[in-house]
Write a protein that holds these residues in place. Structure first.
Motif, PDB file in Angstrom:
ATOM      1  N   GLY A 183     -20.196  19.596   0.214  1.00 60.26           N
ATOM      2  CA  GLY A 183     -21.314  20.412  -0.221  1.00 60.26           C
ATOM      3  C   GLY A 183     -22.348  20.677   0.859  1.00 60.26           C
ATOM      4  N   VAL A 184     -22.803  21.921   0.933  1.00 56.88           N
ATOM      5  CA  VAL A 184     -23.898  22.325   1.816  1.00 56.88           C
ATOM      6  C   VAL A 184     -24.760  23.336   1.074  1.00 56.88           C
ATOM      7  CG1 VAL A 184     -22.653  21.928   3.983  1.00 56.88           C
ATOM      8  CG2 VAL A 184     -22.505  24.156   2.864  1.00 56.88           C
ATOM      9  N   ASP A 185     -25.989  23.494   1.537  1.00 59.76           N
ATOM     10  CA  ASP A 185     -26.889  24.516   1.012  1.00 59.76           C
ATOM     11  C   ASP A 185     -27.021  25.643   2.029  1.00 59.76           C
ATOM     12  OD1 ASP A 185     -27.423  23.269  -1.417  1.00 59.76           O
ATOM     13  OD2 ASP A 185     -29.009  22.027  -0.550  1.00 59.76           O
ATOM     14  N   ASP A 186     -27.479  26.797   1.558  1.00 56.92           N
ATOM     15  CA  ASP A 186     -27.550  27.971   2.430  1.00 56.92           C
ATOM     16  C   ASP A 186     -28.533  27.787   3.582  1.00 56.92           C
ATOM     17  OD1 ASP A 186     -25.629  29.378   1.057  1.00 56.92           O
ATOM     18  OD2 ASP A 186     -27.052  30.371  -0.280  1.00 56.92           O
ATOM     19  N   TRP A 187     -29.553  26.957   3.411  1.00 54.23           N
ATOM     20  CA  TRP A 187     -30.554  26.794   4.468  1.00 54.23           C
ATOM     21  C   TRP A 187     -30.076  25.884   5.589  1.00 54.23           C
ATOM     22  CZ3 TRP A 187     -32.259  21.897   5.639  1.00 54.23           C
ATOM     23  CH2 TRP A 187     -32.044  20.906   4.689  1.00 54.23           C
ATOM     24  N   PRO A 233     -24.258  18.179   6.764  1.00 49.58           N
ATOM     25  CA  PRO A 233     -24.726  16.785   6.818  1.00 49.58           C
ATOM     26  C   PRO A 233     -23.608  15.762   6.749  1.00 49.58           C
ATOM     27  CG  PRO A 233     -25.121  17.712   4.645  1.00 49.58           C
ATOM     28  CD  PRO A 233     -24.620  18.838   5.497  1.00 49.58           C
ATOM     29  N   TRP A 234     -22.373  16.209   6.522  1.00 49.77           N
ATOM     30  CA  TRP A 234     -21.260  15.269   6.374  1.00 49.77           C
ATOM     31  C   TRP A 234     -20.396  15.197   7.630  1.00 49.77           C
ATOM     32  CZ3 TRP A 234     -22.812  13.011   2.203  1.00 49.77           C
ATOM     33  CH2 TRP A 234     -23.406  13.750   1.178  1.00 49.77           C
ATOM     34  N   CYS A 235     -20.063  16.359   8.209  1.00 56.93           N
ATOM     35  CA  CYS A 235     -19.165  16.372   9.371  1.00 56.93           C
ATOM     36  C   CYS A 235     -19.863  16.757  10.664  1.00 56.93           C
ATOM     37  CB  CYS A 235     -17.983  17.311   9.121  1.00 56.93           C
ATOM     38  SG  CYS A 235     -18.435  19.065   8.981  1.00 56.93           S
ATOM     39  N   GLY A 236     -21.085  17.289  10.588  1.00 58.83           N
ATOM     40  CA  GLY A 236     -21.824  17.651  11.788  1.00 58.83           C
ATOM     41  C   GLY A 236     -21.446  18.983  12.394  1.00 58.83           C
ATOM     42  N   GLU A 237     -20.547  19.735  11.751  1.00 57.35           N
ATOM     43  CA  GLU A 237     -20.158  21.050  12.260  1.00 57.35           C
ATOM     44  C   GLU A 237     -21.110  22.124  11.724  1.00 57.35           C
ATOM     45  OE1 GLU A 237     -17.882  21.501  14.454  1.00 57.35           O
ATOM     46  OE2 GLU A 237     -16.889  19.549  14.443  1.00 57.35           O
ATOM     47  N   ASP A 238     -20.917  23.339  12.209  1.00 56.85           N
ATOM     48  CA  ASP A 238     -21.745  24.464  11.765  1.00 56.85           C
ATOM     49  C   ASP A 238     -21.531  24.683  10.269  1.00 56.85           C
ATOM     50  OD1 ASP A 238     -23.021  26.877  11.276  1.00 56.85           O
ATOM     51  OD2 ASP A 238     -22.448  27.742  13.198  1.00 56.85           O
ATOM     52  N   ALA A 239     -22.594  24.556   9.485  1.00 56.96           N
ATOM     53  CA  ALA A 239     -22.477  24.665   8.029  1.00 56.96           C
ATOM     54  C   ALA A 239     -22.172  26.083   7.575  1.00 56.96           C
ATOM     55  CB  ALA A 239     -23.758  24.175   7.358  1.00 56.96           C
ATOM     56  N   THR A 240     -22.465  27.076   8.405  1.00 58.06           N
ATOM     57  CA  THR A 240     -22.207  28.465   8.032  1.00 58.06           C
ATOM     58  C   THR A 240     -20.805  28.920   8.412  1.00 58.06           C
ATOM     59  OG1 THR A 240     -23.068  29.322  10.134  1.00 58.06           O
ATOM     60  CG2 THR A 240     -24.643  28.990   8.339  1.00 58.06           C
ATOM     61  N   GLU A 277     -25.204  24.307  -3.109  1.00 60.45           N
ATOM     62  CA  GLU A 277     -24.997  25.730  -3.363  1.00 60.45           C
ATOM     63  C   GLU A 277     -23.614  26.204  -2.931  1.00 60.45           C
ATOM     64  OE1 GLU A 277     -29.613  27.282  -2.844  1.00 60.45           O
ATOM     65  OE2 GLU A 277     -28.256  27.330  -1.129  1.00 60.45           O
ATOM     66  N   ASN A 278     -23.076  25.614  -1.861  1.00 58.16           N
ATOM     67  CA  ASN A 278     -21.803  26.083  -1.331  1.00 58.16           C
ATOM     68  C   ASN A 278     -21.031  24.923  -0.727  1.00 58.16           C
ATOM     69  OD1 ASN A 278     -21.420  29.083  -1.609  1.00 58.16           O
ATOM     70  ND2 ASN A 278     -23.461  29.088  -0.719  1.00 58.16           N
ATOM     71  N   ALA A 279     -19.962  25.244  -0.022  1.00 60.88           N
ATOM     72  CA  ALA A 279     -19.111  24.230   0.596  1.00 60.88           C
ATOM     73  C   ALA A 279     -18.972  24.513   2.082  1.00 60.88           C
ATOM     74  CB  ALA A 279     -17.731  24.205  -0.061  1.00 60.88           C
ATOM     75  N   TYR A 319     -30.599  38.835   9.818  1.00 65.39           N
ATOM     76  CA  TYR A 319     -29.571  38.496   8.839  1.00 65.39           C
ATOM     77  C   TYR A 319     -28.872  37.197   9.245  1.00 65.39           C
ATOM     78  CZ  TYR A 319     -26.467  40.533  12.363  1.00 65.39           C
ATOM     79  OH  TYR A 319     -25.802  40.804  13.529  1.00 65.39           O
ATOM     80  N   ARG A 320     -28.177  36.602   8.286  1.00 65.67           N
ATOM     81  CA  ARG A 320     -27.490  35.325   8.504  1.00 65.67           C
ATOM     82  C   ARG A 320     -26.113  35.393   7.856  1.00 65.67           C
ATOM     83  NH1 ARG A 320     -27.827  29.794   6.208  1.00 65.67           N
ATOM     84  NH2 ARG A 320     -27.775  28.287   7.917  1.00 65.67           N
ATOM     85  N   VAL A 321     -25.081  35.179   8.636  1.00 66.81           N
ATOM     86  CA  VAL A 321     -23.705  35.266   8.160  1.00 66.81           C
ATOM     87  C   VAL A 321     -23.197  33.860   7.861  1.00 66.81           C
ATOM     88  CG1 VAL A 321     -21.369  36.044   8.700  1.00 66.81           C
ATOM     89  CG2 VAL A 321     -23.348  37.336   9.536  1.00 66.81           C
ATOM     90  N   ALA A 322     -22.484  33.720   6.748  1.00 68.82           N
ATOM     91  CA  ALA A 322     -21.943  32.422   6.357  1.00 68.82           C
ATOM     92  C   ALA A 322     -20.571  32.613   5.729  1.00 68.82           C
ATOM     93  CB  ALA A 322     -22.879  31.715   5.376  1.00 68.82           C
ATOM     94  N   LEU A 323     -19.644  31.729   6.077  1.00 72.61           N
ATOM     95  CA  LEU A 323     -18.327  31.714   5.445  1.00 72.61           C
ATOM     96  C   LEU A 323     -18.402  30.854   4.194  1.00 72.61           C
ATOM     97  CD1 LEU A 323     -15.909  31.262   8.491  1.00 72.61           C
ATOM     98  CD2 LEU A 323     -16.568  33.373   7.340  1.00 72.61           C
ATOM     99  N   ARG A 324     -18.040  31.433   3.068  1.00 72.76           N
ATOM    100  CA  ARG A 324     -18.138  30.731   1.796  1.00 72.76           C
ATOM    101  C   ARG A 324     -16.876  30.968   0.970  1.00 72.76           C
ATOM    102  NH1 ARG A 324     -21.463  27.819   4.005  1.00 72.76           N
ATOM    103  NH2 ARG A 324     -23.706  28.174   3.859  1.00 72.76           N
ATOM    104  N   PRO A 325     -16.539  30.048   0.079  1.00 77.86           N
ATOM    105  CA  PRO A 325     -15.393  30.275  -0.807  1.00 77.86           C
ATOM    106  C   PRO A 325     -15.708  31.342  -1.843  1.00 77.86           C
ATOM    107  CG  PRO A 325     -16.508  28.232  -1.388  1.00 77.86           C
ATOM    108  CD  PRO A 325     -17.149  28.722  -0.120  1.00 77.86           C
ATOM    109  N   GLY A 326     -14.731  32.169  -2.145  1.00 79.00           N
ATOM    110  CA  GLY A 326     -14.949  33.232  -3.124  1.00 79.00           C
ATOM    111  C   GLY A 326     -14.963  34.597  -2.466  1.00 79.00           C
TER     112      GLY A 326
END
Length: 330
Positions: free
Chosen positions: A129-133, A138-145, A120-122, A171-178
């Motif tokens: 690639g990561v999903d919102d949930w 799963p690739w680098c082990g850092e906070d996906a959000t 869904e996102n990066a 609520y849940r905050v996430a940094l996403r491209p766009g």
């Protein structure tokens, strides 16, 4: 339509039992580091450095990039050695085949890049690639959000919500491209444009106060979507109008979210951006209400000095009364 295949035990996290995809480096739920050993005897070999399954014919470990060449290694790059599938050719033109999601070519040892279209996102850290949930990439082990990149803004916004006596709606905050925004289908997920938080002093990066204001504005959208039934009440419609109407123009406004003072123009709105759409009107009202800690006496005094119209007073009263009603106050 065929039924979905139940994951085997090796495709579940041994700690939290979350469903995994093969060759993920970390569990996206509990952050446990994963190891993909040759438990099924598919290849008959494991890397001596990282312990992951490899092919005897490979010259380099496709997971850690170490040199594992020995007498069993193939002299020529192969398309798909035993135990692995062919998904693409090496990015560097060595002619060998690589399987998703190998990080290195098993024949020349060079770094490989993949497209993560089914996610869904990066990830804001590694851009994979990561999903919102997912809580962990799963690739680098850092906070996906990416919330670890904006701790000051999150703490500030959280503190202002508490002082304003607004109940947490999880609520849940996430940094996403766009662009930044909140989708009505997922009202609790607040996406912020990650180019504003680069970690480096670039032109697109904004100050912490500006980021906090942007976060409060998007929290206003999330709050509105989360309490959407409230928008059908007569008092809300009289104050803010019909929030379901479509935007007439593209939203390309640059807004000074760092500003805490009420604008002097447009007597019926708190800012010029609030006049673009009823939803933006509510989000801006929410931002000023929270940024000023819900102190209506101070806000109304400023409204009087700037000769604001009665509709502005009514908007803040509607929001204030609804916030009190959520806590059971009258």
């Amino acid at each position: 339509m065929s039924r979905r295949e139940v994951p085997t035990p090796e495709l579940r996290c041994p700690l939290c039992h979350t469903e995994l995809e093969r060759f993920w480096s970390y569990c996206p739920s509990c952050s446990r580091r994963l190891e993909w050993k040759d438990t099924q005897r598919e290849t008959g070999a494991e890397c001596a450095y990282c312990g992951w399954m490899v092919s005897d014919a490979s010259s380099f470990c496709p997971w850690c990039g170490r040199n594992i060449q020995d007498e069993d290694s193939s002299d020529e790059p192969l398309k798909a050695p035993k135990g692995f599938k062919f998904h693409a050719r090496c990015d560097w033109g060595c002619g060998g085949g690589v399987m998703y999601p190998m990080r290195f070519c098993p024949w020349c040892g060079r770094t490989q890049t993949w497209r993560y279209d089914h996610f869904e996102n990066a990830c804001p850290h590694c851009d994979r690639g990561v999903d919102d949930w997912m809580a962990t990439c799963p690739w680098c082990g850092e906070d996906a959000t990416g919330r670890d990149l904006i701790p000051r803004a999150l703490r500030r916004a959280r503190r202002l919500l508490i002082v304003s006596r607004i109940r947490d709606w999880h609520y849940r905050v996430a940094l996403r491209p766009g662009v930044s925004g909140v989708a009505p289908r997922a009202p609790k997920v607040i996406e912020l444009d990650r180019r504003y938080v680069t970690g480096k002093r670039r032109r697109d990066e904004i100050s912490w106060n500006m980021l906090t204001g942007l976060l409060l504005h998007e929290l206003g959208h999330s709050f509105l979507y989360h309490h959407w039934a409230w928008t059908r009440t007569g008092r809300f419609r009289r104050a803010f109008g019909e929030v379901r109407k479509a935007y007439r123009v593209a939203d390309e406004h640059w807004v000074d979210f760092e500003r805490r003072r009420i604008a002097t123009t447009l007597t019926d709105y708190v800012s010029a951006y609030a006049a673009t759409h009823p939803q933006e009107d509510f989000a801006e009202t929410f931002r000023f209400y929270v940024a000023r800690r819900g102190r209506l006496r101070e806000l109304f005094a400023e409204f009087g000095r700037k000769r604001k119209g009665v509709p502005v007073y009514e908007k803040f009263l509607v929001l204030h009364d609804f916030v009190r009603s959520l806590r059971g106050w009258r």
